[in-house]
Design an enzyme around this catalytic site. Structure first.
Site, PDB file in Angstrom:
ATOM      1  N   ASP A   9       1.315  -4.564  -7.286  1.00 25.93           N
ATOM      2  CA  ASP A   9       2.565  -4.296  -6.592  1.00 25.93           C
ATOM      3  C   ASP A   9       2.199  -3.707  -5.231  1.00 25.93           C
ATOM      4  O   ASP A   9       1.063  -3.297  -5.004  1.00 25.93           O
ATOM      5  CB  ASP A   9       3.397  -3.318  -7.425  1.00 25.93           C
ATOM      6  CG  ASP A   9       4.700  -2.938  -6.762  1.00 25.93           C
ATOM      7  OD1 ASP A   9       5.383  -3.829  -6.217  1.00 25.93           O
ATOM      8  OD2 ASP A   9       5.026  -1.739  -6.762  1.00 25.93           O
ATOM      9  N   ASP A  11       4.734  -1.543  -2.636  1.00 23.49           N
ATOM     10  CA  ASP A  11       5.325  -0.219  -2.406  1.00 23.49           C
ATOM     11  C   ASP A  11       5.100   0.686  -3.622  1.00 23.49           C
ATOM     12  O   ASP A  11       5.456   0.326  -4.743  1.00 23.49           O
ATOM     13  CB  ASP A  11       6.829  -0.342  -2.150  1.00 23.49           C
ATOM     14  CG  ASP A  11       7.142  -1.148  -0.908  1.00 23.49           C
ATOM     15  OD1 ASP A  11       6.712  -0.756   0.179  1.00 23.49           O
ATOM     16  OD2 ASP A  11       7.826  -2.194  -1.037  1.00 23.49           O
TER      17      ASP A  11
END
Length: 219
Positions: A9, A11
């Site tokens: 991922d 953020d």
């Protein structure tokens, strides 16, 4: 390691982007006459794409969701202007990416963040070249927690689900990993806590990016 690919991922996992996201979000809602939400609340809204980010901010301030399209357009313009200002890699990210690459493990980013910002950030922070693929929230018709973004990244990496891991800080990451058949690793330094990651089905949880390699080596 039996792991041949690691999907990350963005953020809250590779980058701490909360200050720039909050700045753009607050400016967007304020321009449309609604209350600013601040960094701490904005961070809790991140993870399910830009539209959901704006919808959650509007709901939190009591604004009508009919304003979503207008506020979203303002947010996108503001974030395009400021998204490189304060966002930084989390400690250990560069070192872990370099070690995985040295071991022949393919890395990729799978995020619900718009693709243009994902590429721009990774390039600005000097790690785009480490990625075999960057799958953004608008790259496919589906967002995490659907498995399709992860499977698309795995295809680019030339790896099967049972020889790959997904690393993320939120529920969509853990649920997408389980749906796609990947080993799910949660990180606690991002935008969600350990209990949330456990409830979402994390197979392992680490408190620092540097702790990821021992977990993968143990599989």
């Amino acid at each position: 390691m039996r792991i041949r690919a690691v999907l990350f991922d963005l953020d809250g996992t590779l980058v701490d982007s909360r200050a720039d996201i909050a700045a753009a979000l607050d400016e967007a809602v304020a321009r449309h006459g609604y209350a600013r939400v601040g960094v701490d609340r904005a961070a809790t809204f991140v993870g399910d794409g830009a539209r959901m980010l704006v919808e959650r901010a509007l709901a939190a301030t009591g604004a009508p969701l009919s304003e979503t399209d207008a506020v979203l357009a303002t947010y996108m313009a503001e974030y395009r202007r400021c998204h490189l200002e304060r966002t930084r890699l989390y400690p250990g990210v560069e070192e872990v990416l370099a070690e995985l690459t040295a071991r022949g493990v393919r890395c990729a980013v799978v995020t619900n963040k718009p693709h243009e910002f994902s590429v721009s950030l990774l390039d600005h922070l000097g790690v785009a070249a480490s990625m075999a693929a960057i799958v953004g929230g608008d790259s496919l018709p589906y967002l995490k927690p659907r498995p399709e973004p992860l499977l698309a990244a795995l295809e680019a990496c030339g790896a099967a689900p049972d020889e790959a891991a997904m690393v993320g800080d939120g529920e969509p990451d853990m649920r997408a990993a389980r749906a796609a058949g990947l080993f799910a690793v949660g990180v606690t330094y991002g935008f969600r806590d350990r209990a949330t990651l456990e409830a979402a089905g994390a197979d392992a949880i680490v408190d620092r990016m540097a702790d990821l390699l021992p977990v993968l080596e143990g599989l």
